[in-house]
Design a protein around this motif. Structure first.
Motif, mmCIF file in Angstrom:
data_model
loop_
_atom_site.group_PDB
_atom_site.id
_atom_site.type_symbol
_atom_site.label_atom_id
_atom_site.label_comp_id
_atom_site.label_asym_id
_atom_site.label_seq_id
_atom_site.Cartn_x
_atom_site.Cartn_y
_atom_site.Cartn_z
ATOM 1 N N ALA B 198 69.020 -14.635 -25.444
ATOM 2 C CA ALA B 198 70.331 -14.913 -26.036
ATOM 3 C C ALA B 198 70.778 -16.343 -25.738
ATOM 4 O O ALA B 198 71.373 -17.011 -26.583
ATOM 5 C CB ALA B 198 71.361 -13.914 -25.503
ATOM 6 N N ASN B 199 70.471 -16.812 -24.525
ATOM 7 C CA ASN B 199 70.970 -18.133 -24.128
ATOM 8 C C ASN B 199 69.943 -19.255 -24.254
ATOM 9 O O ASN B 199 70.308 -20.423 -24.261
ATOM 10 C CB ASN B 199 71.477 -18.075 -22.684
ATOM 11 C CG ASN B 199 72.817 -17.363 -22.604
ATOM 12 O OD1 ASN B 199 73.736 -17.684 -23.356
ATOM 13 N ND2 ASN B 199 72.906 -16.370 -21.741
ATOM 14 N N LEU B 200 68.680 -18.882 -24.351
ATOM 15 C CA LEU B 200 67.632 -19.910 -24.337
ATOM 16 C C LEU B 200 67.831 -21.011 -25.388
ATOM 17 O O LEU B 200 67.780 -22.198 -25.050
ATOM 18 C CB LEU B 200 66.256 -19.254 -24.466
ATOM 19 C CG LEU B 200 65.059 -20.185 -24.201
ATOM 20 C CD1 LEU B 200 63.933 -19.457 -23.490
ATOM 21 C CD2 LEU B 200 64.536 -20.851 -25.461
ATOM 22 N N PRO B 201 68.094 -20.644 -26.652
ATOM 23 C CA PRO B 201 68.227 -21.716 -27.649
ATOM 24 C C PRO B 201 69.393 -22.661 -27.370
ATOM 25 O O PRO B 201 69.345 -23.832 -27.738
ATOM 26 C CB PRO B 201 68.465 -20.955 -28.960
ATOM 27 C CG PRO B 201 68.068 -19.545 -28.693
ATOM 28 C CD PRO B 201 68.273 -19.312 -27.235
ATOM 29 N N LYS B 202 70.416 -22.157 -26.696
ATOM 30 C CA LYS B 202 71.592 -22.993 -26.389
ATOM 31 C C LYS B 202 71.332 -23.913 -25.201
ATOM 32 O O LYS B 202 71.885 -24.996 -25.091
ATOM 33 C CB LYS B 202 72.803 -22.099 -26.048
ATOM 34 C CG LYS B 202 73.398 -21.377 -27.245
ATOM 35 C CD LYS B 202 74.589 -20.527 -26.831
ATOM 36 C CE LYS B 202 74.145 -19.115 -26.496
ATOM 37 N NZ LYS B 202 75.188 -18.227 -26.015
ATOM 38 N N ILE B 206 62.942 -26.318 -26.782
ATOM 39 C CA ILE B 206 61.729 -25.495 -26.808
ATOM 40 C C ILE B 206 60.439 -26.329 -26.667
ATOM 41 O O ILE B 206 59.550 -25.945 -25.900
ATOM 42 C CB ILE B 206 61.737 -24.558 -28.038
ATOM 43 C CG1 ILE B 206 62.791 -23.473 -27.758
ATOM 44 C CG2 ILE B 206 60.368 -23.931 -28.289
ATOM 45 C CD1 ILE B 206 63.115 -22.581 -28.908
ATOM 46 N N PRO B 207 60.305 -27.489 -27.334
ATOM 47 C CA PRO B 207 59.065 -28.270 -27.134
ATOM 48 C C PRO B 207 58.853 -28.700 -25.677
ATOM 49 O O PRO B 207 57.728 -28.663 -25.162
ATOM 50 C CB PRO B 207 59.271 -29.492 -28.038
ATOM 51 C CG PRO B 207 60.289 -29.074 -29.043
ATOM 52 C CD PRO B 207 61.171 -28.097 -28.359
ATOM 53 N N THR B 208 59.931 -29.077 -24.991
ATOM 54 C CA THR B 208 59.832 -29.451 -23.574
ATOM 55 C C THR B 208 59.386 -28.251 -22.745
ATOM 56 O O THR B 208 58.563 -28.366 -21.837
ATOM 57 C CB THR B 208 61.204 -29.947 -23.062
ATOM 58 O OG1 THR B 208 61.651 -30.978 -23.925
ATOM 59 C CG2 THR B 208 61.127 -30.456 -21.648
ATOM 60 N N LEU B 209 59.938 -27.100 -23.091
ATOM 61 C CA LEU B 209 59.612 -25.865 -22.377
ATOM 62 C C LEU B 209 58.141 -25.509 -22.584
ATOM 63 O O LEU B 209 57.421 -25.198 -21.634
ATOM 64 C CB LEU B 209 60.543 -24.756 -22.884
ATOM 65 C CG LEU B 209 60.417 -23.370 -22.276
ATOM 66 C CD1 LEU B 209 60.500 -23.431 -20.761
ATOM 67 C CD2 LEU B 209 61.518 -22.466 -22.827
ATOM 68 N N VAL B 210 57.674 -25.602 -23.815
ATOM 69 C CA VAL B 210 56.267 -25.301 -24.114
ATOM 70 C C VAL B 210 55.355 -26.261 -23.341
ATOM 71 O O VAL B 210 54.368 -25.857 -22.732
ATOM 72 C CB VAL B 210 56.015 -25.396 -25.642
ATOM 73 C CG1 VAL B 210 54.516 -25.370 -25.942
ATOM 74 C CG2 VAL B 210 56.724 -24.251 -26.367
ATOM 75 N N ALA B 211 55.737 -27.553 -23.330
ATOM 76 C CA ALA B 211 54.909 -28.568 -22.674
ATOM 77 C C ALA B 211 54.918 -28.439 -21.157
ATOM 78 O O ALA B 211 54.044 -28.963 -20.470
ATOM 79 C CB ALA B 211 55.383 -29.966 -23.067
ATOM 80 N N SER B 212 55.903 -27.732 -20.616
ATOM 81 C CA SER B 212 56.026 -27.657 -19.156
ATOM 82 C C SER B 212 54.972 -26.753 -18.532
ATOM 83 O O SER B 212 54.761 -26.788 -17.332
ATOM 84 C CB SER B 212 57.417 -27.141 -18.770
ATOM 85 O OG SER B 212 57.508 -25.743 -19.034
ATOM 86 N N CYS B 213 54.318 -25.928 -19.332
ATOM 87 C CA CYS B 213 53.409 -24.923 -18.763
ATOM 88 C C CYS B 213 52.012 -25.495 -18.554
ATOM 89 O O CYS B 213 51.360 -25.915 -19.504
ATOM 90 C CB CYS B 213 53.332 -23.704 -19.673
ATOM 91 S SG CYS B 213 52.237 -22.447 -18.968
ATOM 92 N N ALA B 226 66.167 -15.516 -33.891
ATOM 93 C CA ALA B 226 66.539 -16.817 -33.307
ATOM 94 C C ALA B 226 65.307 -17.475 -32.677
ATOM 95 O O ALA B 226 64.371 -16.799 -32.253
ATOM 96 C CB ALA B 226 67.626 -16.622 -32.255
ATOM 97 N N GLN B 227 65.333 -18.798 -32.603
ATOM 98 C CA GLN B 227 64.256 -19.559 -31.974
ATOM 99 C C GLN B 227 64.231 -19.268 -30.478
ATOM 100 O O GLN B 227 65.257 -19.354 -29.806
ATOM 101 C CB GLN B 227 64.519 -21.053 -32.166
ATOM 102 C CG GLN B 227 64.307 -21.535 -33.580
ATOM 103 C CD GLN B 227 62.928 -22.133 -33.742
ATOM 104 O OE1 GLN B 227 62.604 -23.109 -33.115
ATOM 105 N NE2 GLN B 227 62.104 -21.523 -34.572
#
Lengths: 397, 358
Positions: B198-202, B206-213, B226-227
């Motif tokens: 519910a809060n993630l998109p706010k 998302i690209p930074t999050l994907v790249a962090s792994c 929702a994304q």
């Protein structure tokens, strides 16, 4: 003491016992302060629940700076309103962590007026850590700190606060002036320290000898480790005194533990084949009265250390095998700026320079920086034949 | 006051302002040093001048009242001069030998023991833990206090084969740089993070999050229109870096967070090259306020090392001499699949020879 506190802390009280200095006692020295009562209360709750209660840092700071303040907020602000904001200020320490009583009192007075009164002496990177204040207090604290001659340290994607061992101030092994270098580089790069503009953090650490008391090889993107080129200075009389004292067995404790076995002892003279010496410091550490680093001194610059996140932990690797460390350090500054330019342009977000070098290859990195590859930089040459040959190979042939 | 003369970028004060006369006079001209007793360094200059550094342990977290106490002690015993070490000890810079004894007595009476020199266990470098950090898997100060209470005789005495450096970090970010210590204690998460869709998109990019792994376990996904993201659970090794960049991906877990133990790292070049610490205990429970399992494990490691290492052998040098199979035998620690690396370049850690002790 806990009976009078706002929140009982039976678990933390347990940590007031025992011979090692107690951080709980440190906190309770200010038990009358609401901010400390709430800090103890929230910490006790963490001890009960086995989970932390701090939220991510928001973007807070002082005007014109992008670093130096770590935003910190409680996730239980209704229960612990006095630590709803509990920001950290990083204050750039004097090189080598030397202080006078007067200047320490000055810092204490400022922090008493504007913060929790709790500190770390010091944080992992080397700063004086002022732990816990609210957003409106940041500017007044900063004003008083600068008036007292202090400034903030680094945080985020900037040059982090450089640090140095005690160097020539109190060590006979310092192969260059670590304090002077640390101060000079810190002053030179104030903009890079205060205004994050890099892909990620960049740490400099200055160690006066290969004992590396500031752990630069493990913790700095650029490690300056003091060393020497010529012969170890030997006082044979003092070697003989160590031998006759019975405290040291020169053969067993010194010669046999030399990594290159470049020393021999006939009971009278300690002979060293200095051409084989790798400057490890063992013999000098064991015989400080008799042996000293040589006279032709400087440092080895290594690059790229970091902790595991993201691509795995790295130790620094040799970048410049030997360079003299004399002010104004122009060659080194040129090198640093060339690295920053390249890394800032091509580094990924949150990619440390060590990871960047691994991604692009040390050979390519050197070519871009304008440094010649030398065998001191590697443990051994490549063992795999997957070589990216370039056109010049044939042009040169 | 502050608005009128706001200054920036002045940098730290010049260190020379804080150096005692004996240091200014003998700067770069020290001849040698000795350790006349645990916690006291005696530096002798070429001029014959002598400087004693009296080293006391601190809990790193210091109240300004304690710093003022140190300032008062410095005025009384060391001409107002003191410094701190890279391991959070405080050192009083004393020139009058007769002041050492009363200074040590006052420090001890105030709860700050003197030691940590030579072949001893010095203060444990550590992180903020639950006192001040959002990503801590465990507390730092509490574990360190519990450990040092138990290891205390090794702080006050210099009775080990070599120096023994212990470090503690409360998560894999390793602000305590525990990856190169003789013994390291590292807080670990052991479960895949939960996602607050519910809060993630706010809250997060998302690209930074994907790249962090580090293992590419995080994939963009549409959740309830929702994304958001999806985590490939079999690829997650719980490093928590996603949480660092996105608070909506929650890694902290009261039930399953714990502590791991690593040995055999060093930073000095003495004899052998600097090296990383290696995993010896993958997981111990998070058990405040005294963490008995962790304390017993570390104490046991110190005892086995002290009983078996040769003079001058750091933990890493001892283990390299005897070999890892014998290390696990001597310590009685179980060897499991978790001890075998499976990240990038893991194969470099496999034993690729028949040179074994049977």
């Amino acid at each position: 003491m806990s009976d009078n506190a706002k929140h009982p802390t039976p678990l933390l009280d347990e940590l007031e016992k025992g011979p090692w200095p107690s951080f709980v006692k440190e906190l309770k020295k200010s038990a009358e302060k609401p901010v400390i009562q709430d800090l103890l209360g929230q910490l006790e709750r963490s001890y009960n629940e086995k989970i932390g209660h701090w939220k991510h840092g928001g973007i807070v700071g002082v005007m014109g700076y992008g670093g130096g303040v770590i935003g910190r907020y409680s996730d239980l602000p209704d229960e612990f309103p006095n630590i709803a904001h509990f920001h950290t200020m990083r204050v750039n320490q004097p090189a080598g962590w030397f202080y006078t009583s007067d200047v320490l009192r000055k810092i204490c007075d400022i922090w008493e007026a504007h913060g929790s009164g709790i500190t770390n002496m010091h944080g992992s990177t080397g700063d004086i850590i002022l732990l816990g204040t609210s957003t409106p207090e940041l500017e007044p604290t900063f004003a008083e700190l600068t008036e007292a001659g202090f400034d903030l340290g680094g945080s985020g994607s900037d040059m982090r606060t450089p640090s140095a061992c005690c160097g020539p101030a109190r060590c006979e092994w310092a192969c260059y002036d670590t304090l002077a270098a640390c101060y000079d580089f810190t002053q030179q790069y104030q903009d890079e320290l205060h205004r994050p503009a890099f892909p990620y953090k960049y740490k400099l650490k200055f160690a006066g000898c290969p004992n590396d008391c500031v752990a630069s090889v493990a913790r700095a993107d650029m490690s300056f480790i003091g060393t020497w080129k010529d012969d170890i200075q030997v006082n044979q009389d003092e070697v003989r005194k160590y031998a006759s004292s019975g405290k040291v067995d020169i053969q067993k404790d010194v010669c046999d533990l030399c990594p290159t076995r470049c020393m021999s002892w006939d009971g009278k003279e300690l002979a060293i084949d200095n051409s084989e010496c790798v400057k490890c410091m063992h013999c000098i550490n064991v015989l400080p009265k008799a042996l000293k680093p040589g006279k032709e001194r400087g440092c080895t610059i290594l690059i790229g250390a970091k902790a595991p996140i993201i691509g795995g932990a790295l130790l620094s690797s040799v970048f410049v095998p030997f360079i003299e460390m004399e002010p104004p350090y122009s060659d080194i500054k040129e090198l640093i700026e060339a690295i920053w330019d390249l890394w800032a342009e091509h580094g990924k977000n949150r990619e440390r320079v060590g990871e960047f070098i691994q991604r692009v290859g040390l050979g390519n990195f050197l070519e871009q920086i304008g440094l010649e590859p030398v065998p001191e930089m590697i443990a051994h040459p490549r063992t795999n034949p997957y070589i990216f040959f370039e056109e010049e190979l044939h042009e040169q042939a | 006051m502050s608005a009128a003369k706001r200054v920036t970028d002045i940098g730290p004060p010049h260190y020379e302002k804080f150096l005692p006369e004996v240091i200014k006079k003998n700067y770069g001209k020290w001849a040698y040093h000795e350790i006349p007793r645990p916690g006291v360094l005696k530096h002798v200059a070429e001029s014959g001048d002598v400087l004693y550094s009296v080293r006391a342990g601190t809990p790193r977290i210091l109240n300004i009242k304690s710093i003022r106490l140190f300032a008062d002690l410095a005025d009384k015993y060391s001409g107002g001069h003191l410094r701190f070490t890279s391991r959070n000890n405080v050192e009083f810079l004393v020139t009058d030998e007769s002041k050492i004894e009363p200074l040590i007595a006052e420090l001890k009476a105030a709860g700050y023991p003197v030691g940590g020199t030579g072949n001893a266990i010095s203060a444990i470098v550590h992180t903020q833990g639950w006192v001040h950090c959002h990503s801590a898997a465990t507390d730092a100060s509490g574990v360190v206090k519990s450990l040092m209470d138990e290891l205390f005789p090794h702080f006050e005495n210099m009775d080990l084969p070599a120096k023994l450096r212990i470090a503690f970090a409360c998560c894999l970010n390793m602000c305590g740089a525990v990856h190169c210590s003789d013994i390291a204690i590292l807080g670990v998460h052991t479960k895949v993070p939960t996602i607050d869709h519910a809060n993630l998109p706010k809250m997060c990019e998302i690209p930074t999050l994907v790249a962090s792994c580090p293992t590419g376990a995080i994939r963009p996904a549409t959740v309830d229109g929702a994304q958001s993201i999806h985590i490939e659970e079999h690829l997650c090794m719980y490093c928590g870096n996603c949480f660092t960049v996105c608070p909506a991906v929650k890694i902290n877990n009261a039930k399953t967070d714990g502590l791991s133990i690593w040995v055999g790292g060093k930073v000095s070049n003495a004899r052998t090259e600097p090296k990383f610490s290696k995993l010896v205990i993958p997981y111990l429970p998070n058990n405040p306020p005294r963490w008995p399992e962790v304390v017993q494990a570390v104490k046991h490691l110190v005892e086995v090392y002290a009983a078996n290492a040769r003079k001058y052998e750091r933990m890493s040098e001892w283990v390299e001499r005897i070999g890892w199979p014998r290390f696990f035998k001597l310590t009685g620690l179980p060897f499991t699949k978790y001890h075998i690396d499976d990240f990038r370049h893991a194969g470099e850690t496999y034993k690729r020879s028949a040179q074994l002790k049977h």
